[in-house]
Design an enzyme around this catalytic site. Structure first.
Site, short mmCIF file in Angstrom:
data_model
loop_
_atom_site.label_atom_id
_atom_site.label_comp_id
_atom_site.label_asym_id
_atom_site.label_seq_id
_atom_site.Cartn_x
_atom_site.Cartn_y
_atom_site.Cartn_z
N ASP A 445 -56.43 25.46 -51.82
CA ASP A 445 -55.56 26.49 -51.24
C ASP A 445 -56.28 27.23 -50.11
O ASP A 445 -57.51 27.12 -49.96
CB ASP A 445 -55.15 27.47 -52.35
CG ASP A 445 -53.76 28.04 -52.14
OD1 ASP A 445 -53.30 28.10 -50.98
OD2 ASP A 445 -53.13 28.44 -53.13
N ASP A 509 -44.14 27.74 -51.15
CA ASP A 509 -44.18 28.44 -52.43
C ASP A 509 -42.80 28.60 -53.02
O ASP A 509 -42.65 28.99 -54.17
CB ASP A 509 -44.85 29.82 -52.27
CG ASP A 509 -46.36 29.72 -52.43
OD1 ASP A 509 -46.85 28.61 -52.70
OD2 ASP A 509 -47.05 30.75 -52.30
C1 GLA Z 1 -50.81 30.38 -53.23
C2 GLA Z 1 -50.20 29.02 -53.54
C3 GLA Z 1 -49.51 29.08 -54.87
C4 GLA Z 1 -50.50 29.49 -55.94
C5 GLA Z 1 -51.15 30.81 -55.57
C6 GLA Z 1 -52.27 31.15 -56.53
O1 GLA Z 1 -49.82 31.32 -52.99
O2 GLA Z 1 -49.35 28.61 -52.52
O3 GLA Z 1 -48.93 27.85 -55.18
O4 GLA Z 1 -51.47 28.48 -56.07
O5 GLA Z 1 -51.68 30.79 -54.26
O6 GLA Z 1 -52.87 32.33 -56.22
#
Ligand code: GLA
Length: 706
Positions: A445, A509
């Site tokens: 990420d 997301d």
């Molecule tokens: C980001 C990612 C999510 C999740 C969060 C965790 O927003 O896109 O899918 O993994 O971080 O903190």
């Protein structure tokens, strides 16, 4: 004397012309020409002749224009020596062809510049790969502020632009409009590819899903960039893709070379689906790493189900429930490492939290394996929380302007990974994790924009992007079987350069399936479906609040790399049974979905259809996702393009059928076991499904029987 070089793919021809003194012009890029076409005569079709009120010798529109000698449009290179700034004047241009590649070497003796361009046309798909490098061949440092990856002249008939806007959880909003006079430009300064991606198109006004001329350019770069369409006052037009350099970011020492990111071009004469038809096989064969090619296991990801609220016992239980519905990979998202119980702390401390997991991750991984699944883990390696052991130990390791404050985003800072010591430290941390535990997959990420724009003490952020590539490369070398997913707050780091090192992306997301229809569709211009993580989210959706039924959510997820984010423990019996059923269907059809030809088209009744057709056209799976209330009371027929007109197909409406069937069924009963149609009938007449309510997803299976 002009020289011509011609390269061909199965369907396209590209011709460049050069006179040995200046950059080449693009003479032709379109439908394949006969081998016997005389290129010198073709050149006359390009001549623009003399016009009033222009330089007496008109500078041509080359593929590497520079300013200062009468060219009034955008420049592709801007470079100068500190002591003697002057416009670049090319002294020679050599052009050579090797098979399907043209190499061009352009020299400017003053101030000592060598630019090499390499344009290669993939014989099978017709995708053009364009690369550019600049070398300082002089004795003094050169200040470089621009080297575009691609300057592509396009015809004035390509008079519309399709570009994308995006924001967190709102990726890839398409916007189509007439190319304005002068400049249209989209600039990304987030230090990542960005929520809007790095693909843009010009098209003829009548271009659509299956017809019309479209030129799509994708810039393969995970950092700051600009995408431009320039229309000169005389109507000449160009598409320009470039990484964005900050003032003072690149000073080339004598002997030093800088490579611009690659740009990839599809020239489609068959609308948007012609673009995916070329890009999907190209990406499968030329971009993705080996780890991208196995069967795509059904993921469970813990983020939307438990977030930070979990303990070991709960995860063990969750693993049992996931296995029971058919999940094949259990992914533990954020919250597993030292002290991380919310998003304010601990990034950088990549050791397992001993309070949560007294015996490390071993018991959980064992349970996951015992249930026949493999294990994946979330990491965010480029980041550090100010509240972390790493930051306390190395406060100078984050990107910062010396002496200035350190602005955070999601309570975090970006590590200065362009520094070797920082990168070595990160490699060791991740390497230890991967050696200690059996981890099949990392969700990598990156939840922050990159600011201030600095890297290793210099202005700009491109060195950080390259350092990320380097770290990923080293990790892939050490752990070639570990799959890595590129995630950046959802889909903010999706491009073909990161995808040389990662085998999957997290497109957004938002798991709202209506949003996902759009996001998967526009990612699908360039990317094949197997790399688009597509998860069944909770009810109601945590981001949009929308309440979509399980069948709808699961069917949309089947057309990517399917996974689950909803907590299976919270499902009703009916939801669980639908999810289990669709996971089984996905497994049954994933070979088809992930190897066939994926096409997209708009549903006349409001919504969006897609189909995957096997390469031999013997089988297809169609999803018709009705999203709006239909305009007319009588439903429009669903035509299925792309089949073999002469073949006979058995067509089945896959169960469970949408609720609307109970009200309007008479003519459908035959579709339960299957009705037989010719490919021609399916393509031109189509199936008449009942008028659908919004939020209805039909799944149709088509099998050749004769
Ligand atoms: C980001 C990612 C999510 C999740 C969060 C965790 O927003 O896109 O899918 O993994 O971080 O903190």
């Amino acid at each position: 004397m002009q020289r011509h070089e011609r390269i061909d793919s199965e369907r396209l021809t590209l011709v460049l012309a050069a006179d040995g003194t200046r950059p080449p012009t693009l003479m032709y890029f379109g439908k394949r020409l006969p081998d016997a076409q005389d290129l010198t005569e073709l050149e006359t079709t390009q001549a623009i002749g003399w016009r009033e009120s222009t330089p007496d010798v008109q500078p041509p529109q080359t593929i590497l224009p520079t300013n200062g000698w009468g060219w009034m449009g955008e420049a592709a290179v801007r470079v100068h020596a500190a002591e003697a700034p002057a416009p670049i004047r090319w002294s020679s241009c050599e052009m050579q062809r090797h098979d399907n590649e043209i190499e061009i070497a352009l020299r400017a003796d003053v101030p000592g510049v060598l630019v090499n361009l390499n344009w290669a046309l993939d014989a099978k798909t017709g995708i053009l790969s364009a690369r550019a490098t600049i070398e300082n061949t002089g004795k003094k440092p050169l200040h470089l502020s621009q080297l575009v990856s691609l300057y592509l002249p396009v015809s004035p008939q390509m008079s519309e632009i399709l570009a994308f806007e995006g924001d967190w959880s709102r990726e890839l909003q398409p916007s189509r409009f007439a190319a304005p006079p002068g400049l249209w430009r989209r600039v990304n300064r987030t230090g990542r590819t960005g929520f809007a991606g790095s693909t843009f198109l010009t098209l003829e006004p009548d271009a659509g899903d299956f017809s019309g001329a479209v030129t799509a350019i994708h810039l393969a770069w995970s950092g700051n960039h600009e995408l431009t369409v320039e229309t000169l006052p005389d109507g000449r037009r160009a598409m320009i893709a470039s990484a964005l350099l900050d003032d003072g970011e690149v000073i080339l020492a004598p002997g030093e070379t800088l490579a611009a990111p690659s740009a990839y071009v599809c020239r489609s004469l068959d609308g948007f689906n012609g673009v995916s038809d070329a890009f999907h096989p190209f990406v499968r064969d030329n971009i993705l790493p080996a780890t991208a090619h196995g069967a795509r296991r059904v993921h469970f990801n813990s983020w939307e189900s438990v977030g930070f609220e979990f303990n070991e016992a709960e995860l063990l239980d969750l693993a049992d429930c996931c296995a029971a519905i058919g999940v094949e990979r259990f992914v533990l998202d954020d919250g597993w490492f030292k002290g991380r119980r919310n998003d304010t702390t601990s990034l950088g401390d990549w050791s397992v939290d001993a309070g949560l997991f007294p015996n490390g991750l071993h018991p959980l991984i064992k349970r996951v394996h015992d249930r026949g699944m493999d294990f994946g883990l979330w990491v965010e390696p480029e980041m550090v929380s100010p509240d972390s052991d790493l930051y306390r130990e190395h406060p100078d390791w984050c990107i910062h302007a010396p002496g200035d404050h350190r602005p955070t985003m999601r309570n975090q800072l970006w590590l200065d990974i362009a520094r070797d010591d920082v990168r070595v430290h990160l490699f060791n941390q991740l390497d230890t994790l991967l050696r200690t535990y059996d981890i099949a997959y990392l969700k990598w990420d990156c939840n922050r924009f990159q600011f201030p724009a600095m890297a290793a003490g210099r202005p700009g952020s491109s060195a950080t992007v390259k350092a990320t590539y380097d770290l990923l490369d080293r990790l892939k070398d050490a752990h070639p079987n570990t799959e890595i997913e590129s995630c950046a707050s959802g889909g903010a780091r999706i491009d073909l350069e990161i995808l040389k090192r990662t085998s999957r992306v997290w497109p957004s997301d938002t798991t709202d399936a209506i949003e996902r229809l759009r996001i998967q569709r526009w990612n699908g211009l360039v990317l094949p479906p197997e790399i688009l993580g597509a998860h069944v989210g909770p009810y109601p959706n945590p981001i949009t609040g929308r309440k979509l039924g399980m069948d709808f959510r699961a069917r949309v997820a089947m057309f990517g790399h399917m996974g689950v984010e909803v907590d299976p423990r919270t499902l009703s019996d009916q939801e669980r049974s639908s999810l289990t059923h669709h996971i089984a269907l996905y497994k049954q059809h994933r070979n088809l979905i992930h190897s066939g030809r994926m096409i997209f088209w708009a549903l006349p009744d409001g919504g969006d259809a897609r189909a995957v057709i096997s390469n031999d056209r013997t089988e297809a799976l169609v999803l018709a996702g009705q999203t709006a209330v239909a305009e007319n009371g009588l439903s429009a027929p669903l035509t299925i393009p792309g089949l073999n007109s002469a073949a006979t197909y058995r067509v089945r409406l896959v169960e469970p059928w949408p609720a609307v069937v109970a009200r309007r069924t008479e003519h459908l009963t035959g579709l339960k076991d299957g009705l037989t149609f010719s490919g021609a009938a399916l393509t031109s007449v189509g199936l008449r499904l009942p008028l659908s309510d919004p939020e209805t997803a039909w799944l149709i299976h088509v099998q050749r029987v004769g």
